[in-house]
Design a protein around this motif. Sequence first.
Motif, PDB file in Angstrom:
ATOM      1  N   GLY A 174     -45.710  -0.219 129.704  1.00 32.73           N
ATOM      2  CA  GLY A 174     -44.827   0.846 129.251  1.00 32.73           C
ATOM      3  C   GLY A 174     -44.811   0.951 127.734  1.00 32.73           C
ATOM      4  N   PHE A 175     -44.790  -0.196 127.058  1.00 37.63           N
ATOM      5  CA  PHE A 175     -44.856  -0.197 125.590  1.00 37.63           C
ATOM      6  C   PHE A 175     -46.145   0.453 125.106  1.00 37.63           C
ATOM      7  N   LEU A 176     -47.259   0.047 125.708  1.00 40.90           N
ATOM      8  CA  LEU A 176     -48.559   0.567 125.288  1.00 40.90           C
ATOM      9  C   LEU A 176     -48.662   2.063 125.547  1.00 40.90           C
ATOM     10  N   ASP A 177     -48.132   2.509 126.681  1.00 38.14           N
ATOM     11  CA  ASP A 177     -48.159   3.946 126.986  1.00 38.14           C
ATOM     12  C   ASP A 177     -47.330   4.727 125.973  1.00 38.14           C
ATOM     13  N   ASP A 178     -46.149   4.188 125.613  1.00 37.20           N
ATOM     14  CA  ASP A 178     -45.321   4.856 124.609  1.00 37.20           C
ATOM     15  C   ASP A 178     -46.083   5.037 123.299  1.00 37.20           C
ATOM     16  N   ARG A 179     -46.746   3.985 122.841  1.00 37.61           N
ATOM     17  CA  ARG A 179     -47.454   4.065 121.565  1.00 37.61           C
ATOM     18  C   ARG A 179     -48.623   5.046 121.643  1.00 37.61           C
ATOM     19  N   ARG A 180     -49.327   5.054 122.777  1.00 35.23           N
ATOM     20  CA  ARG A 180     -50.454   5.988 122.923  1.00 35.23           C
ATOM     21  C   ARG A 180     -49.982   7.436 122.881  1.00 35.23           C
ATOM     22  N   GLN A 181     -48.764   7.662 123.327  1.00 32.14           N
ATOM     23  CA  GLN A 181     -48.220   9.019 123.349  1.00 32.14           C
ATOM     24  C   GLN A 181     -47.404   9.338 122.093  1.00 32.14           C
ATOM     25  N   GLY A 182     -47.489   8.470 121.106  1.00 29.45           N
ATOM     26  CA  GLY A 182     -46.829   8.734 119.830  1.00 29.45           C
ATOM     27  C   GLY A 182     -45.351   8.456 119.807  1.00 29.45           C
ATOM     28  N   ARG A 183     -44.824   7.749 120.809  1.00 28.07           N
ATOM     29  CA  ARG A 183     -43.403   7.416 120.847  1.00 28.07           C
ATOM     30  C   ARG A 183     -43.198   5.975 120.396  1.00 28.07           C
ATOM     31  N   VAL A 184     -42.073   5.744 119.742  1.00 23.34           N
ATOM     32  CA  VAL A 184     -41.667   4.381 119.430  1.00 23.34           C
ATOM     33  C   VAL A 184     -40.787   3.892 120.564  1.00 23.34           C
ATOM     34  N   GLY A 185     -41.250   2.886 121.270  1.00 19.26           N
ATOM     35  CA  GLY A 185     -40.472   2.336 122.373  1.00 19.26           C
ATOM     36  C   GLY A 185     -39.719   1.107 121.918  1.00 19.26           C
ATOM     37  N   GLY A 186     -39.908   0.006 122.606  1.00 17.64           N
ATOM     38  CA  GLY A 186     -39.216  -1.221 122.244  1.00 17.64           C
ATOM     39  C   GLY A 186     -39.866  -1.916 121.062  1.00 17.64           C
ATOM     40  N   THR A 187     -39.177  -2.929 120.556  1.00 14.48           N
ATOM     41  CA  THR A 187     -39.665  -3.761 119.452  1.00 14.48           C
ATOM     42  C   THR A 187     -40.175  -5.070 120.024  1.00 14.48           C
ATOM     43  N   THR A 188     -41.246  -5.591 119.459  1.00 17.68           N
ATOM     44  CA  THR A 188     -41.793  -6.869 119.908  1.00 17.68           C
ATOM     45  C   THR A 188     -41.630  -7.915 118.813  1.00 17.68           C
ATOM     46  N   ALA A 189     -41.702  -9.180 119.205  1.00 17.54           N
ATOM     47  CA  ALA A 189     -41.463 -10.288 118.279  1.00 17.54           C
ATOM     48  C   ALA A 189     -42.505 -11.371 118.472  1.00 17.54           C
ATOM     49  N   VAL A 190     -42.861 -12.023 117.380  1.00 14.40           N
ATOM     50  CA  VAL A 190     -43.669 -13.240 117.449  1.00 14.40           C
ATOM     51  C   VAL A 190     -42.916 -14.323 116.693  1.00 14.40           C
ATOM     52  N   PHE A 191     -43.025 -15.569 117.187  1.00 15.75           N
ATOM     53  CA  PHE A 191     -42.238 -16.651 116.595  1.00 15.75           C
ATOM     54  C   PHE A 191     -43.012 -17.948 116.674  1.00 15.75           C
ATOM     55  N   ALA A 192     -42.594 -18.917 115.847  1.00 17.35           N
ATOM     56  CA  ALA A 192     -43.265 -20.205 115.729  1.00 17.35           C
ATOM     57  C   ALA A 192     -42.834 -21.154 116.852  1.00 17.35           C
ATOM     58  N   ALA A 193     -43.444 -22.345 116.848  1.00 18.79           N
ATOM     59  CA  ALA A 193     -43.155 -23.332 117.887  1.00 18.79           C
ATOM     60  C   ALA A 193     -41.700 -23.779 117.871  1.00 18.79           C
TER      61      ALA A 193
END
Length: 266
Positions: free
Chosen positions: A143-162
């Motif tokens: 769903g996130f990827l589809d939103d971005r392909r269609q030019g919409r900003v969907g949810g926010t993603t996060a990356v974090f350390a150990a």
Amino acid sequence: MSVLIVIPARYQSSRYPGKPLVPLTGATGLKQSLIERSWRAARQVSGVDRVVVATDDDRIRDAARDFGAEVVMTSSDCQNGTERCAEAQDALAEEYEIVVNLQGDAPLTPHWFVEELVAGLRNMAGAGVATPVLRCDGAALNGFLDDRRQGRVGGTTAVFAADNSALYFSKEVIPYTPERYADDADTPVFHHVGVYAYRPEALASYPTWPVGPLEQLEGLEQLRFLESGRRVLCVEVEARGRQFWELNNPEDVPRLEAMMAAMEIA
């Protein structure tokens, strides 16, 4: 430990003006505004001493008081929800050991997300702010990827350390995922849940820090902590079969209503 929940709400959203007052229809046909459903979700969280709506708009104030919420009026100069929470904290006579920012566009936030968030911050003395992250299954990631392909900003993603310290948050899908996943598959992508728990001193300091280029580019308030060299604790939570989504765009209304119907939320 005393806990305050603040629900920041503004009428003039750049992506969706009037969003807090948009009605959402539940499984039984009951219509309630986004801000009311968010307030009712906050009231389900255990261990909370007070829940307030913080706004600068008379329409939101009147609607919130009509359904029984306590309202704190804040200035129109607040640049984001964290600044509005800081103003609300300053305006209230009582002091709280933890202040939770439960953003008013996420009425499906399960109570245990907030409870586990508060517990995580209590147990990590070196962190001034904590926020939940939820591992995406394939359906959510697609769903996130589809939103971005269609030019919409969907949810926010996060990356974090150990050690669960946040490395970055983005409206793009990070880390890079070259393929789609089966709907029920675990993925390496974490959905950032738009809830924050602050220690009062960190929240009070936030408006004094400069807005950095990353916060400007992404439009994500939590990046000010990272750009100011402050640690943000990511607390991993589990959906327990519960669907979760924020209302970011008008297209999200039927998505949320379908989720409420599936979960039999009135």
